[in-house]
Scaffold this motif. Structure first.
Motif, PDB file in Angstrom:
ATOM      1  N   ALA A 366       0.858  -1.188   0.000  1.00 35.89           N
ATOM      2  CA  ALA A 366       0.000   0.000   0.000  1.00 35.89           C
ATOM      3  C   ALA A 366       0.890   1.233   0.000  1.00 35.89           C
ATOM      4  CB  ALA A 366      -0.895   0.003   1.230  1.00 35.89           C
ATOM      5  N   TRP A 395      -2.233  -0.879  -3.480  1.00 33.64           N
ATOM      6  CA  TRP A 395      -3.390  -0.151  -2.964  1.00 33.64           C
ATOM      7  C   TRP A 395      -2.915   1.252  -2.603  1.00 33.64           C
ATOM      8  CZ3 TRP A 395      -8.477  -1.600  -2.460  1.00 33.64           C
ATOM      9  CH2 TRP A 395      -9.297  -0.729  -1.740  1.00 33.64           C
ATOM     10  N   ASP A 397      -3.937   4.758  -0.632  1.00 34.74           N
ATOM     11  CA  ASP A 397      -4.895   5.393   0.270  1.00 34.74           C
ATOM     12  C   ASP A 397      -4.450   6.829   0.522  1.00 34.74           C
ATOM     13  OD1 ASP A 397      -6.610   6.251   2.223  1.00 34.74           O
ATOM     14  OD2 ASP A 397      -6.522   4.404   3.403  1.00 34.74           O
ATOM     15  N   MET A 410      -5.259  -1.484   6.205  1.00 33.22           N
ATOM     16  CA  MET A 410      -4.375  -2.311   5.372  1.00 33.22           C
ATOM     17  C   MET A 410      -4.173  -3.687   6.020  1.00 33.22           C
ATOM     18  SD  MET A 410      -3.995  -0.573   2.735  1.00 33.22           S
ATOM     19  CE  MET A 410      -5.486   0.364   3.044  1.00 33.22           C
ATOM     20  N   CYS A 418       3.466  -1.659   3.814  1.00 39.93           N
ATOM     21  CA  CYS A 418       2.965  -0.298   3.611  1.00 39.93           C
ATOM     22  C   CYS A 418       4.140   0.647   3.404  1.00 39.93           C
ATOM     23  CB  CYS A 418       2.167   0.182   4.826  1.00 39.93           C
ATOM     24  SG  CYS A 418       0.566  -0.602   4.994  1.00 39.93           S
TER      25      CYS A 418
END
Lengths: 479, 479
Positions: A366, A395, A397, A410, A418
């Motif tokens: 992420a 991903w 965000d 997450m 991340c």
């Protein structure tokens, strides 16, 4: 037992449902294959309950593609359908499911596997029939030893069992909750000569998730028999062998005199007789006034003067291959995996996550910008483009939620890594970002240019978080 | 028209099969969905004819995952089933097929697409309804212009049409044999507001292979209506708006006196009335002795003293998203691709091949040792291991057949690249191999250590054979 016999027995002993005390419905036969009505079709049509036969019927094509050589293997994945009486246990017993199968064709007299030595020291929990019947426990044993001692039928079967185990471990199952249970010979499917189920322990008990079966020559023989198309093939032998061949001497003129036009068909029938039938006919014709009848036509000694045994040298022999089949219920494996990888952080039920390895997590990484401006947006876009270009699912965000809340989300989505883009990213040269590991919540700081290769190594299982920690210093442990 | 009316008409005009002059069978209704009998299930069960509804019903979950923001898109690939009256044209009309669908959810008043500018100059052959009805021909036009002039309904629809075109070109279809045909509004599916089929020209004529449809708010509205579960969501408006709201004043005591226990249910029914129904009821109750009946209960003025119009300021509004759906018939696309890429070398029908781009060819590269010994075997094994490690599918042909015959076979299997390991490999330093391009049959010589990256670049579409020729000199043109 016939259906009505069973029905009568149930009535005789006044059998009722133990749960509801109600009478049972009438007994009926269940075909576990779904029959589907196709408009205007007079045939019976079914949804397929497995892929095996679609591959096995194409054996000759596969053999041609493989230059006539064995072993060869073919794999297929897709939907299969079975009419289960009761659909239950969440995703474990359903009527439509994704089934993955490998059909491995080999010589029935040589089930060795060229890569067996690469897996022979893999240790598996095996639960052989002998242990099951004596009330024993599974044994933890190297597959090489299990094959050597005859516990597992062949190298090829053992190879696929070891690879099945490796697969289940790689996707994140707990080693102590996976075992291989051998089918008792009286409960084995009609086609199998040896069969081991990979069972996984869940809250519903041990669940069959995969199976490795030696189907022998059953399928190819049956197809040949039923369709009249020979699915065996010729193998060149190292040393030519001498074979005994039976030959009928047929007096065609006599046959024509007796049966006219039908004699040609009769000659074909005679040549198609099996050695046993030829012997039997010959014995009958040897008797006084002996007559042997084929399709209503009476055959006498003068029509078939003699049956001779000849010896022939042959350098080829016909072989029907043996099929060894590993098969995988993908939905069941997935459900079991969710049970095995579900975690709650620090006993806090509001911080759940799935510890899926990066190799199977739907999103590998992420990207979370701590704040937003044009420069940060550019960093995010460049990194995301790079990741997507290299087929790494990502991903993003960009929400204004706190970084802690975003980590929580997450975790829930099982994103293993991340990347945070923060103030420091803008000020460091080369620009750096933090990389957080889902399972340990540890973070390291690394140049943004090294994110792609690091994530790829982890996602491919070529590196571990431990290795990453040796390369980059721990950054902080928050979140 | 009812079935029996149709039947009578057919009898009246003595209609017979134009081919066989036989009478038609009785008319029957065909449900294109397969109904499957599940044992012990009283319900009607069907095999799904599309994936759309499975995604659309989960809209609220998808929205939550996307932090409540639109647009969002979800894709699914898998089997779909339709009971076709006649299965024909090879793989083109079948009852079980692989269908890939994307459901893109967006605001009905904003169908712009964030990445439209990246594709707006893509030129497509478009065949709009107006051209079809006037007997005109398709036009070759940039998708940006088609959207600007209103020929194509929205940016999002146009974006997916351009991407569909790009996909079909990337897998190897001929640009001049792909067009997009708009559905006439009277022939459009009941749910669609604009719909374009990607059609591919084959020996069977133009074949519909993919479709891009704007399904509007139809699906979500219908599901909300039928299930009673609201699938719309609240959007925060930039500027709060004033709305007129109707409010009934209900005398609950009076209702209880008249209807007792049923009054609670009645109150709910009253509050669920649409504005139109409230107005209608109010007008009736205004009349002398006016009575309005709900579920057999007669309502009078004293039970509902008044209906008031109020103005309310609201900063949110309920929105039902619009669904734009690109869908792809994978089997049809594959069949058309085989027609578009089939080639015969030098007019020799014994030298056929499929010019599939490396990105879609099942095997990316073949490794062919010209002769065999331990050193050659080691080279082969090392290269093959490297390729497999990096997920590059490889075919190995160690047979003793001539290199020409092996190239022929690789051409038939559509393998785009062949690596040959020969005498030179053993003698050169660093060791080199030849790399052959299937389509041109040209060969270059390159270090064995550069094979992996070269094959990967070609397979990913990041390089072309032309680029390879600029990097390495042509080696020979044999084979």
């Amino acid at each position: 037992m016939e259906l009505d016999e069973l029905m009568q027995l149930m009535k005789k002993y006044d059998m009722k449902s133990p749960n509801t005390q109600k009478e049972f419905e009438d007994v009926f036969e269940l075909n576990s294959m779904f029959q589907i009505p196709i408009s205007g079709s007079g045939m019976k049509n079914y949804l397929k309950p497995e892929h095996a036969q679609g591959i096995i019927l194409n054996f000759k094509k596969l053999l041609e593609m493989n230059d006539g050589k064995l072993p060869l293997a073919c794999a297929q994945i897709g939907l299969a359908f079975r009419d289960e009486i009761s659909v239950k246990n969440k995703l474990l017993r359903v009527r439509e499911f994704v089934l993955a199968e490998i059909e491995h064709f080999c010589y029935p007299d040589d089930k060795s596997h060229p890569k067996f030595s690469q897996v022979s020291d893999t240790k598996l929990w095996l639960f052989p029939v002998c242990k099951q019947t004596e009330g024993g426990r599974p044994v933890f044993i190297e597959i090489g030893e299990a094959v050597n001692t005859g516990m597992v039928g062949s190298e090829t079967l053992g190879y696929y069992m070891a690879q099945t185990q490796r697969f289940l471990m790689n996707i994140g199952m707990e080693p102590r909750r996976v075992r291989f249970r051998q089918h008792p010979s009286n409960k084995m499917a009609h086609y199998a000569t040896d069969c081991w189920d990979a069972e996984v322990l869940t809250s519903f008990g041990w669940v069959e998730c995969a199976g490795c079966a030696d189907r022998g020559t059953y399928d190819l023989s049956q197809h040949s028999k039923m369709t009249g198309r020979d699915l065996s093939f010729e193998r060149i032998m190292n040393t030519p062998s001498e074979k005994e061949v039976l030959t009928l001497t047929i007096n065609k003129k006599k046959l024509r005199e007796s049966f006219g036009e039908d004699s040609q068909e009769l000659i074909e029938e005679l040549n198609d007789l099996s050695p046993e039938e030829m012997q039997k006919m010959n014995e009958i014709l040897d008797q006084k006034d002996g007559e042997y009848t084929i399709n209503g036509m009476k055959i006498t000694r003068e029509m078939i003067p003699k049956l001779e045994k000849e010896k022939k040298i042959s350098s080829v022999e016909r072989v029907t291959p043996c099929v060894i089949e590993p098969s995988f219920g993908i939905g069941r494996i997935f459900y079991c995996l969710l049970e095995h990888t579900f975690r709650i952080r620090d006993g806090n039920e509001f911080r759940p996550y799935f510890a899926l390895p990066a190799s199977v997590a739907p999103f590998k990484v992420a990207v979370l910008p701590l704040f937003r401006n044009v420069i940060v947006d550019n960093f995010v876009q460049k990194l995301v483009d790079e990741l997507i270009e290299d087929d790494v699912s990502v991903w993003i965000d960009k929400s204004k939620k706190s970084i802690g809340r975003r980590y929580l989300k997450m975790d829930e989505l099982s994103v293993p890594l991340c990347v945070t883009i923060d103030e420091e990213t803008l000020n460091s040269s080369p620009p750096t970002v933090s990389l957080r590991d889902r399972d340990s919540t540890e973070q390291v700081r690394l140049p943004i240019s090294e994110v792609l290769s690091t994530v790829k190594e982890l996602a491919k299982g070529k590196s571990t978080w431990k290795c990453i920690l040796q390369k980059y210093p721990i950054f902080s442990c928050k979140g």
